[in-house]
Design an enzyme around this catalytic site. Structure first.
Site, PDB file in Angstrom:
ATOM      1  N   GLY A 183       0.777  -1.247   0.000  1.00 61.87           N
ATOM      2  CA  GLY A 183       0.000   0.000   0.000  1.00 61.87           C
ATOM      3  C   GLY A 183       0.799   1.283   0.000  1.00 61.87           C
ATOM      4  O   GLY A 183       0.379   2.280  -0.575  1.00 61.87           O
ATOM      5  N   ASP A 209       0.843   3.551   4.495  1.00 59.53           N
ATOM      6  CA  ASP A 209      -0.261   4.123   3.735  1.00 59.53           C
ATOM      7  C   ASP A 209      -1.370   4.609   4.657  1.00 59.53           C
ATOM      8  O   ASP A 209      -1.799   5.744   4.585  1.00 59.53           O
ATOM      9  CB  ASP A 209      -0.812   3.111   2.708  1.00 59.53           C
ATOM     10  N   ASP A 235      -5.230   2.176  10.664  1.00 63.38           N
ATOM     11  CA  ASP A 235      -6.643   1.916  10.951  1.00 63.38           C
ATOM     12  C   ASP A 235      -6.762   1.571  12.438  1.00 63.38           C
ATOM     13  O   ASP A 235      -6.863   2.447  13.283  1.00 63.38           O
ATOM     14  CB  ASP A 235      -7.111   0.795  10.011  1.00 63.38           C
ATOM     15  N   PHE A 288     -14.032   2.694   4.438  1.00 67.02           N
ATOM     16  CA  PHE A 288     -13.054   1.945   3.652  1.00 67.02           C
ATOM     17  C   PHE A 288     -12.669   2.748   2.412  1.00 67.02           C
ATOM     18  O   PHE A 288     -13.516   3.108   1.613  1.00 67.02           O
ATOM     19  CB  PHE A 288     -13.589   0.573   3.249  1.00 67.02           C
ATOM     20  N   VAL A 289     -11.384   3.025   2.277  1.00 68.07           N
ATOM     21  CA  VAL A 289     -10.921   3.841   1.149  1.00 68.07           C
ATOM     22  C   VAL A 289      -9.963   3.063   0.250  1.00 68.07           C
ATOM     23  O   VAL A 289      -9.313   2.109   0.689  1.00 68.07           O
ATOM     24  CB  VAL A 289     -10.224   5.139   1.637  1.00 68.07           C
ATOM     25  N   ASP A 316      -5.780  -0.703  -1.696  1.00 70.60           N
ATOM     26  CA  ASP A 316      -6.561  -1.607  -2.528  1.00 70.60           C
ATOM     27  C   ASP A 316      -7.828  -2.124  -1.862  1.00 70.60           C
ATOM     28  O   ASP A 316      -7.982  -2.061  -0.642  1.00 70.60           O
ATOM     29  CB  ASP A 316      -5.721  -2.826  -2.894  1.00 70.60           C
TER      30      ASP A 316
HETATM   31  P1  IMP Z   1      -4.458  -1.683  10.954  1.00 71.66           P
HETATM   32  O1  IMP Z   1      -3.539  -2.772  11.397  1.00 71.66           O
HETATM   33  O2  IMP Z   1      -5.891  -1.952  11.353  1.00 71.66           O
HETATM   34  O3  IMP Z   1      -4.009  -0.304  11.369  1.00 71.66           O
HETATM   35  O4  IMP Z   1      -4.539  -1.724   9.393  1.00 71.66           O
HETATM   36  C1  IMP Z   1      -3.500  -1.338   8.635  1.00 71.66           C
HETATM   37  C2  IMP Z   1      -3.521  -1.961   7.255  1.00 71.66           C
HETATM   38  O5  IMP Z   1      -4.818  -2.406   6.839  1.00 71.66           O
HETATM   39  C3  IMP Z   1      -3.113  -0.894   6.295  1.00 71.66           C
HETATM   40  O6  IMP Z   1      -1.711  -0.855   6.174  1.00 71.66           O
HETATM   41  C4  IMP Z   1      -3.834  -1.307   5.035  1.00 71.66           C
HETATM   42  O7  IMP Z   1      -3.052  -2.230   4.335  1.00 71.66           O
HETATM   43  C5  IMP Z   1      -5.087  -1.972   5.520  1.00 71.66           C
HETATM   44  N1  IMP Z   1      -6.228  -1.041   5.559  1.00 71.66           N
HETATM   45  C6  IMP Z   1      -6.803  -0.494   6.658  1.00 71.66           C
HETATM   46  N2  IMP Z   1      -7.818   0.312   6.324  1.00 71.66           N
HETATM   47  C7  IMP Z   1      -7.895   0.289   4.969  1.00 71.66           C
HETATM   48  C8  IMP Z   1      -8.770   0.952   4.015  1.00 71.66           C
HETATM   49  O8  IMP Z   1      -9.675   1.735   4.314  1.00 71.66           O
HETATM   50  N3  IMP Z   1      -8.511   0.665   2.714  1.00 71.66           N
HETATM   51  C9  IMP Z   1      -7.528  -0.177   2.305  1.00 71.66           C
HETATM   52  N4  IMP Z   1      -6.697  -0.793   3.155  1.00 71.66           N
HETATM   53  C10 IMP Z   1      -6.887  -0.570   4.482  1.00 71.66           C
HETATM   54 MG    MG Z   2      -0.474  -1.479   4.746  1.00 69.48          MG
END
Ligand code: IMP
Ligand code: MG
Length: 187
Positions: free
Chosen positions: A50, A106, A109, A158-159, A165
């Site tokens: 990403g 990128d 979340d 979700f973006v 992606d």
């Molecule tokens: P986290 O571990 O929940 O912070 O998620 C991080 C990873 O989930 C990011 O590096 C992305 O690869 C993926 N991700 C989280 N939210 C989104 C979204 O809205 N769109 C696309 N990928 C996402």
């Molecule tokens: Mg990522």
């Protein structure tokens, strides 16, 4: 939108951050990082896949010398949300001990992926760690994780686009967009 980006953007509900706004913010972040690393160049670590687009634009907007490397991590399916278990799919080529590292993400979340990554990197004794993410989701239950610079704080939606992606698609969009809910599976 041009005819081409319209075609590429099938399934998009709306553009959240357009190309000009992204590029403007990237230049600001690059100027900030130029100042931070004026004395000694950082090893920029892009989190695949990403962050490739953001990393590529960010490093070209920076004027100081930088080194680059990549890491790929993957979540263990749905359990990630609760356990934070992450797997390293591709490790760094470089040794980070005693070096200044700049992690380029990128999107943050839940924060679990970044937290895991930072734990791994800290154990390798870098001189210092800084984290820059293009996007940070506004989320009540997100964990507290080191994040030094953020491009944009966005709503909890979700973006896709600009590297991000959905099912492997939409990474090549030059903007960040919200997917049409009919594109996403029912939850
Ligand atoms: P986290 O571990 O929940 O912070 O998620 C991080 C990873 O989930 C990011 O590096 C992305 O690869 C993926 N991700 C989280 N939210 C989104 C979204 O809205 N769109 C696309 N990928 C996402
Ligand atoms: Mg990522």
């Amino acid at each position: 939108m041009t005819a081409l980006s319209m075609k590429k953007a099938t399934g998009i509900a709306r553009i959240l951050i357009d190309e000009d706004a992204i590029q403007q913010r990237v230049r600001e972040l690059a100027a900030e990082l130029d100042a931070v690393y004026a004395e000694s160049p950082p090893l920029m670590i892009g989190v695949l896949t990403g962050a490739m687009t953001f990393m590529s634009d960010l490093m070209r907007a920076m004027t100081i010398p930088v080194l680059v490397d990549f890491m790929a991590v993957s979540s263990y399916g749905a359990s990630t949300r609760t356990t934070g278990v992450v797997r390293i799919l591709k490790d760094l080529n470089e040794d980070v001990e005693g070096r200044r590292i700049l992690v380029v993400e990128d999107i943050v979340d839940s924060g679990l992926t970044l937290q895991y990554l930072l734990d791994v990197l800290r154990r390798r004794n870098p001189a210092d760690i800084r984290v820059v993410a293009l996007l940070k989701k506004q989320k009540e239950d997100a964990i507290e994780v080191q994040l030094d610079s953020v491009g944009f704080t966005i709503p909890d939606e979700f973006v896709v686009g600009y590297g991000l992606d959905y099912a492997g698609l939409y990474r090549n969009l030059p903007f960040v967009a919200v997917l049409d809910s009919s594109t996403l599976p029912e939850r």
